[in-house]
Design an enzyme around this catalytic site. Structure first.
Site, PDB file in Angstrom:
ATOM      1  N   MET A  64      39.366 111.344  59.324  1.00 44.70           N
ATOM      2  CA  MET A  64      40.449 111.500  58.327  1.00 44.70           C
ATOM      3  C   MET A  64      39.859 112.139  57.088  1.00 44.70           C
ATOM      4  SD  MET A  64      43.280 110.109  59.537  1.00 44.70           S
ATOM      5  CE  MET A  64      44.224 109.431  58.181  1.00 44.70           C
ATOM      6  N   PRO A  65      40.675 112.722  56.260  1.00 44.79           N
ATOM      7  CA  PRO A  65      42.077 113.070  56.407  1.00 44.79           C
ATOM      8  C   PRO A  65      42.323 114.235  57.364  1.00 44.79           C
ATOM      9  CG  PRO A  65      41.360 113.092  54.103  1.00 44.79           C
ATOM     10  CD  PRO A  65      40.159 113.039  54.946  1.00 44.79           C
ATOM     11  N   ILE A  66      43.513 114.230  57.928  1.00 45.45           N
ATOM     12  CA  ILE A  66      43.989 115.331  58.778  1.00 45.45           C
ATOM     13  C   ILE A  66      45.164 115.974  58.061  1.00 45.45           C
ATOM     14  CG2 ILE A  66      45.134 115.841  60.972  1.00 45.45           C
ATOM     15  CD1 ILE A  66      43.337 113.687  62.237  1.00 45.45           C
TER      16      ILE A  66
END
Lengths: 63, 63, 63, 63, 63, 63
Positions: free
Chosen positions: A1-3
């Site tokens: 993450m983040p995506i």
């Protein structure tokens, strides 16, 4: 993450996509205090006939 | 807001997309009591080989 | 298909969601000439602090 | 439900997509104890210039 | 890549999510001939009032 | 356009979200040469039990 999933008009150059990926990743790293390795970005090239604001396709607005 | 992402089979005409954008926007305005200017719609044209129900690609079902 | 993903501010009533699902489904059926059984709608309730326009969170705009 | 959205590099064969749809559907049925009829899968073929890790487009990494 | 977004009804146990993540990842690895390290899965817990089929919220169908 | 969907771990502060929205918007404006008014950002707060890498939920990795 983040995506991160970015929807944008098709037609941008490869260099614009390079700059987009690099700058958005740096922005996320600064804001969330994470390293770049955990940031993944997906770009969706959208035809203008596939985007509408206020019920009108963007292709019909000349944008 | 609202932002709407519609996934549908590829191959629809431009006029169908015009009608889709207009009618879905009006439906959202009626249901949520918002003005059309805040409604954004994104259409994703999906090849039939990229959609599956019950584990079978739609291209293999003749749909 | 079609599959519809709607992002909207959280806080709408159950009846508004009922109306939204019914009206958007009818709009899609009219526009794409499909039956209601193939239309799936997903609603994402978004907190106002999770939405931004022009770089400013909506929670900070009083919207 | 469940509805599954898979983003993967473009260029996979139709048979790979067939296998992907079948195997992911079976995996979901086993894990969530649901029947295959309720499982819908959408595949998004992503160009390598539209995917970035750590701020670098995958097309530039030779992946 | 691949990145997988799963929308499912809320209320599943942590163990079901563990099994879902493991089994879907293995299915993808088999189908696409990739290693598990490149597979990312995101689970979206959806309230039943936020899902509709044929214009009717699932909460109203007793499902 | 562009519309950006960011999936990140839940638990970030409001100020981090403010900074995220502002910095990502500026990055997009620089990269794509667009004004901030057309940039919309949606943030999805993801529980750690809803994210998996290599088939293992992040909650089980202590991340």
């Amino acid at each position: 993450m983040p995506i991160v999933n970015i929807y944008m008009y098709e037609g941008r150059s490869l260099d614009q996509k390079r700059k987009l990926a690099a700058e958005v990743t740096e922005a996320i790293c600064r804001a969330l205090d994470v390293g770049p390795d955990v940031v993944r970005i997906m770009i969706n090239d959208m035809p203008r006939e596939n985007m509408a604001v206020a019920g009108v396709l963007n292709i019909d607005k000349g944008k």
